[in-house]
Design a protein around this motif. Structure first.
Motif, mmCIF file in Angstrom:
data_model
loop_
_atom_site.group_PDB
_atom_site.id
_atom_site.type_symbol
_atom_site.label_atom_id
_atom_site.label_comp_id
_atom_site.label_asym_id
_atom_site.label_seq_id
_atom_site.Cartn_x
_atom_site.Cartn_y
_atom_site.Cartn_z
ATOM 1 N N ASN A 314 0.825 -1.204 0.000
ATOM 2 C CA ASN A 314 0.000 0.000 0.000
ATOM 3 C C ASN A 314 0.864 1.260 0.000
ATOM 4 O O ASN A 314 0.549 2.244 -0.681
ATOM 5 N N ARG A 315 1.969 1.241 0.738
ATOM 6 C CA ARG A 315 2.862 2.407 0.793
ATOM 7 C C ARG A 315 3.474 2.666 -0.585
ATOM 8 O O ARG A 315 3.611 3.829 -0.999
ATOM 9 N N ASN A 338 7.724 6.098 -6.879
ATOM 10 C CA ASN A 338 8.399 7.240 -6.249
ATOM 11 C C ASN A 338 8.987 6.723 -4.940
ATOM 12 O O ASN A 338 8.332 6.724 -3.898
ATOM 13 N N ALA A 339 10.230 6.257 -4.997
ATOM 14 C CA ALA A 339 10.853 5.613 -3.837
ATOM 15 C C ALA A 339 10.998 6.577 -2.666
ATOM 16 O O ALA A 339 10.820 6.190 -1.508
ATOM 17 N N GLU A 340 11.335 7.840 -2.939
ATOM 18 C CA GLU A 340 11.501 8.799 -1.841
ATOM 19 C C GLU A 340 10.202 8.957 -1.064
ATOM 20 O O GLU A 340 10.197 8.916 0.178
ATOM 21 N N ALA A 341 9.094 9.117 -1.785
ATOM 22 C CA ALA A 341 7.807 9.264 -1.113
ATOM 23 C C ALA A 341 7.427 7.991 -0.365
ATOM 24 O O ALA A 341 6.852 8.038 0.721
ATOM 25 N N ALA A 342 7.767 6.843 -0.944
ATOM 26 C CA ALA A 342 7.438 5.569 -0.297
ATOM 27 C C ALA A 342 8.141 5.428 1.047
ATOM 28 O O ALA A 342 7.640 4.758 1.955
ATOM 29 N N LEU A 343 9.306 6.072 1.193
ATOM 30 C CA LEU A 343 10.064 5.987 2.445
ATOM 31 C C LEU A 343 9.823 7.173 3.376
ATOM 32 O O LEU A 343 10.083 7.062 4.581
ATOM 33 N N THR A 348 -1.759 6.649 4.904
ATOM 34 C CA THR A 348 -2.872 6.109 5.682
ATOM 35 C C THR A 348 -2.847 4.590 5.627
ATOM 36 O O THR A 348 -2.653 4.000 4.561
ATOM 37 N N GLU A 349 -3.041 3.946 6.763
ATOM 38 C CA GLU A 349 -2.998 2.487 6.819
ATOM 39 C C GLU A 349 -4.148 1.888 6.030
ATOM 40 O O GLU A 349 -5.282 2.366 6.081
#
Length: 458
Positions: A314-315, A338-343, A348-349
């Motif tokens: 989900n992330r 978008n790896a930066e945003a993913a980290l 939201t869960e």
């Protein structure tokens, strides 16, 4: 085994084998010379372009095992020193540790592994110096998306007839179960078929991975390899399916397919990877896009070790940059990685895996029936004790008497209707036999010729 079953097994095996060659799409496997940092690292355009270098400010994948189910990984490649920490051969034709490269594209697994977790290496003149730690990767060679992660090499024989005789239907579930039992938190599968269906023999293994909370990432396949639509295992619910982008960030015409199961899109053209023996190659295809996403999943699982697989997926998909038609679509899925945003982003869960659940699918489409679970690895290969010995499917509720009564009425009504249709058909056939205007059957073709009112054929 019936002839029909044997024919299905042969067909399924051939489909998978065909697409392994298509998914890799190596551009002539242009071997690069022994390169310096700027000659190799500058070609890894996805590191900056997909936000991976920014994501490294948060995590580099330490402590996470990623299984590469592929053609075997050459752990001797300079950029994989210390990276491959275990392995298994599911083909029966390789080495027990999964490090013998196999099949029609033996280089495939090494290309994938270096993109996923390569650590680079020190120049030859500094060979006497201690090996660099993952956090200070050498200045030469490939640096993977998750350079501090570990690789489990699970070798399979795909793309040509397996000399050991084990089919794809046997190898894939065995490979998945071994990876899960031996600590993989992420599994990368850069192979696929030309059909969305998968053998029922795969159900139990993918359900087992879901129940053990493992993220599975799969390549969507490539149009130029014959995959106009996404094929299994990338169609299995809950699997994070990766489509391919060209260098402009647009859905690749050659190096991607399309389908409703796509979760996210990542670079798939002008890629670089390591070759068995120490060289490098330029290549293309969703085989290379998948390990980019699998590497990001490893970064997330390293940063948040307790985060569930569905939250990891989900992330990744919820932070992807929307592309194409608004919302989820069959070319980009939820959008561009978008790896930066993913980290770094606040996410939201999710209540459920946004890509579905194999458990739910089995309950509906297999009616809760599972194929015999794939055998666990042989006793001579160390395997963690599974906490779930056998996959389980929640039992459907027993029908009430009212449901049974309704079902009985439907059956009786259907039987009456069927008899009425048969009687009407018999009447029409008798009428046709007496009346030439109704038509006449050609004895050679079995086709009815229409006749006009004068009794002549039209």
């Amino acid at each position: 085994m019936t002839r029909a079953t044997a024919r299905f097994r042969r067909t399924a095996s051939a489909l998978l084998a065909m697409t392994l060659a298509g998914v890799s799409l190596a551009a002539g496997l242009a071997v690069a010379p022994a390169a310096q940092a700027d000659a190799v690292r500058d070609k890894e355009h996805w590191l900056a372009g997909s936000g991976i270098t920014k994501a490294w400010e948060v995590s580099k994948g330490a402590g996470v095992k990623v299984a590469v189910i592929d053609s075997g990984v050459d752990a001797g490649h300079p950029d994989l020193k210390g990276v491959v920490t275990g392995g298994y051969d599911a083909s029966g034709a390789g080495k027990p540790n999964g490090q013998k490269t196999l099949g029609i594209k033996p280089e495939h697994g090494t290309l994938v592994a270096t993109m996923l977790a390569g650590r680079g290496h020190q120049p030859a003149k500094s060979s006497a110096s201690p090996s660099p730690s993952p956090s200070t990767a050498g200045p030469d060679g490939m640096v993977g998306v998750a350079p501090e992660a570990e690789i489990l090499s699970v070798s399979t024989w795909l793309g040509s007839e397996n000399p050991a005789g084990k089919s794809d239907q046997d190898q894939i579930p065995e490979a998945v179960r071994w990876a899960v039992d031996n600590g993989a938190r992420v599994i990368n599968i850069s192979l696929g078929s030309t059909t969305p269906q998968w053998p029922q023999s795969w159900d139990a293994a993918f359900l087992y991975a879901e129940q053990k909370d493992v993220v599975i990432v799969a390549a969507a396949g490539n149009r130029i390899g014959g995959n106009l639509q996404v094929g299994a295992p990338a169609t299995i619910p809950g699997v994070l399916t990766v489509a391919g982008l060209d260098r402009k960030g647009v859905a690749s015409v050659d190096s991607s397919s399309q389908g409703i199961s796509i979760g996210v899109a990542a670079p798939a053209e002008k890629l670089l990877g390591g070759l068995p023996g120490g060289g490098y190659a330029e290549w293309a295809g969703t085989s290379g896009a998948a390990p980019i996403v699998a590497g990001v999943a490893a970064l997330i699982r390293s940063k948040w070790p307790e985060m569930s697989a569905k939250q990891v997926i989900n992330r990744i998909v919820s932070t992807a940059k929307d592309a194409g038609p608004s919302g989820k679509d069959p070319l980009y899925g939820f959008g561009v990685l978008n790896a930066e945003a993913a980290l770094k982003a606040s996410v939201t869960e999710a209540a459920v895996n946004p890509l579905g659940s194999i458990s739910d699918w089995i309950r509906v489409h297999r009616r809760g029936n599972l194929a015999t679970p794939a055998p666990l690895p042989t006793s001579d290969v160390a395997s963690a004790v599974p906490t779930l010995p056998d996959p389980t499917v929640p039992a459907a509720k027993a029908p009430s008497q009212r449901d049974s009564a309704i079902g009985g009425a439907v059956v009786i009504g259907s039987a009456v209707l069927f008899l009425a249709i048969i009687a009407a058909a018999a009447f029409q056939l008798r009428r046709a036999a007496r009346d030439p205007r109704m038509g006449r059957e050609d004895p050679d073709t079995g086709v009815f010729d229409s006749v006009d009112s004068g009794g002549k054929r039209s």
